[in-house]
Design an enzyme around this catalytic site. Structure first.
Site, mmCIF file in Angstrom:
data_model
loop_
_atom_site.group_PDB
_atom_site.id
_atom_site.type_symbol
_atom_site.label_atom_id
_atom_site.label_comp_id
_atom_site.label_asym_id
_atom_site.label_seq_id
_atom_site.Cartn_x
_atom_site.Cartn_y
_atom_site.Cartn_z
ATOM 1 N N GLN A 92 1.251 3.627 2.023
ATOM 2 C CA GLN A 92 1.941 3.887 3.296
ATOM 3 C C GLN A 92 2.557 2.596 3.857
ATOM 4 O O GLN A 92 2.661 2.423 5.072
ATOM 5 C CB GLN A 92 0.980 4.501 4.309
ATOM 6 C CG GLN A 92 0.756 6.006 4.128
ATOM 7 C CD GLN A 92 2.015 6.817 4.402
ATOM 8 O OE1 GLN A 92 2.932 6.377 5.106
ATOM 9 N NE2 GLN A 92 2.084 8.003 3.830
ATOM 10 N N SER A 93 2.970 1.698 2.988
ATOM 11 C CA SER A 93 3.501 0.411 3.419
ATOM 12 C C SER A 93 4.771 0.540 4.268
ATOM 13 O O SER A 93 5.760 1.148 3.843
ATOM 14 C CB SER A 93 3.810 -0.428 2.174
ATOM 15 O OG SER A 93 4.648 -1.512 2.500
ATOM 16 N N ASN A 94 4.720 -0.046 5.464
ATOM 17 C CA ASN A 94 5.921 -0.102 6.302
ATOM 18 C C ASN A 94 6.969 -1.008 5.667
ATOM 19 O O ASN A 94 8.170 -0.757 5.767
ATOM 20 C CB ASN A 94 5.566 -0.673 7.680
ATOM 21 C CG ASN A 94 4.596 0.205 8.436
ATOM 22 O OD1 ASN A 94 4.795 1.411 8.533
ATOM 23 N ND2 ASN A 94 3.539 -0.388 8.962
ATOM 24 N N GLY B 69 0.839 -1.193 0.000
ATOM 25 C CA GLY B 69 0.000 0.000 0.000
ATOM 26 C C GLY B 69 0.872 1.241 0.000
ATOM 27 O O GLY B 69 2.080 1.160 0.238
ATOM 28 N N CYS C 39 7.501 -1.563 2.448
ATOM 29 C CA CYS C 39 8.202 -0.895 1.341
ATOM 30 C C CYS C 39 9.224 0.107 1.870
ATOM 31 O O CYS C 39 10.351 0.182 1.361
ATOM 32 C CB CYS C 39 7.190 -0.200 0.426
ATOM 33 S SG CYS C 39 6.232 -1.373 -0.567
#
Ligand SMILES: *Cc1c(COP(=O)(O)O)cnc(C)c1O
Length: 346
Positions: free
Chosen positions: A80-82, A78, A84
């Protein structure tokens, strides 16, 4: 049984602390008898800003990437992916490039550079925004991106969503070993329940595997923040099957045979993935005020909300002692100022 020894890049500050949370449950559930002892495994402190549970997975995944001579990693999540963000920062630390496929409603109008996305950009990741429809075909899209990079003379390494494959999940089997060493006797003989947020299943699969491989009398309970129980039972089963095959782990094969017993506590997704309800944010604020514990709205806040809700119904629902894995996610909180204000919490 031993866990396999694999190439591992040291990225996390280990061991992460284990701390008692003494005030939280008595304050939230006044008068309740027989509440469990509550400990917190501070995996939000794996490092900063390279924080959270993805770092343990990346130690192994990037260990393999380096062993294969990769020069670029590709992953997805997503916006706001942690995962990534952790991947982009870890890649930069190792001198690798990164390409992130990020899900957003309208790729033509990408979101503001805030929270995790800001760090992705600072770390020099190549950001490719994709629609939710395209994201459903993420496995194919990751491979297609790898093909493109190969054609351009680069050596890509693909990391699946959440770093949740057999190799990544072993990071959490090793975390169980770490925890058992930290707690020692008599905890390793007590019926502890390891609680955590489930988002792509790798943490849960790894915890299950660690407990089984080490023969501990512990249980694992996941609180899913998206999809449903059936989905995660299937996903964790696949991860464990792959682990059984790849690393010759009978414990993983045996676990996969008992999928019905996977403890995924459904019912706490709320308004949907990465969407908060005021009561979830209120609990997040309480945890901060009572214990100085900063949760994130997407994962750990929802998991703790689920944990408290289960104990409200039955103080014995999670046994006599619980270790709550704080899996990180702090940067997601900095996107929630408006929601917190709306809920009257600021
Ligand atoms: C990814 C993530 C999780 C979920 O872990 P999975 O292994 O994907 O199930 C939990 N908490 C935080 C903060 C995360 O970023």
């Amino acid at each position: 049984m031993e866990l396999p020894v694999l190439p591992r890049v040291p990225l996390a500050c280990l061991p992460t602390p284990v701390e008692p949370l003494r005030r939280l449950l008595p304050a939230l559930l006044p008068g309740a008898a027989g509440l469990p002892e509550l400990l917190c495994k501070r995996d939000d402190l794996t490092s900063a800003p390279l924080s959270g549970n993805k770092v343990r997975k990346l130690e192994l995944l990037l260990g393999e990437a380096l062993a294969q001579g990769a020069d670029t990693v590709i992953t997805c999540g997503g916006v706001q992916s942690n995962h990534c963000r952790a991947t982009a920062l870890a890649a930069a630390r190792l001198g690798l490039g990164s390409v992130l496929l990020l899900r957003t409603a309208d790729p033509a109008r990408p979101p503001a550079l805030q929270g995790n996305l800001l760090l992705d950009r600072l770390a020099g990741a190549e950001l490719r925004f994709i629609t939710p429809a395209a994201y459903r075909e993420r496995a194919a899209l990751l491979e297609q991106t790898a093909g493109e990079l190969r054609a351009a003379g680069r050596r890509p390494y693909v990391i699946p969503e959440g770093g949740s494959n057999a190799l990544g999940s072993l990071g959490y089997a090793l975390a169980v070993q770490e925890l058992a060493g930290q707690l020692g006797e008599p905890w390793t003989r007590r019926p502890l329940t390891l609680c955590h947020a489930t988002g792509s299943g790798g943490t849960g699969a790894g915890l299950l595997l660690g407990v089984a491989a080490l023969g501990l009398p512990w249980r694992v309970a996941g609180f899913n923040v998206c999809d449903d129980r059936a989905y995660f039972v299937r996903v964790m089963g696949v991860i464990l099957d792959d682990a059984a095959r790849r690393f010759h782990l009978p414990a993983a094969a045996a676990l996969s045979e008992r999928r019905d017993a996977f403890d995924v506590r459904d019912g706490y997704v709320g308004r949907g993935y990465a969407l908060s309800r005021p009561e979830e944010l209120a609990l997040l604020a309480e945890a901060c005020r009572l214990e100085g514990l900063v949760l994130d709205p997407v994962y750990t806040g929802k998991a703790l909300f689920g944990l408290v809700a289960e104990l409200k119904q039955d103080p014995a629902a999670l046994g006599e002692a619980v270790v709550f894995f704080h899996t990180g996610g702090i940067f997601g909180l900095f996107d929630e100022d408006k929601a917190l204000a709306l809920a009257g919490l600021l």
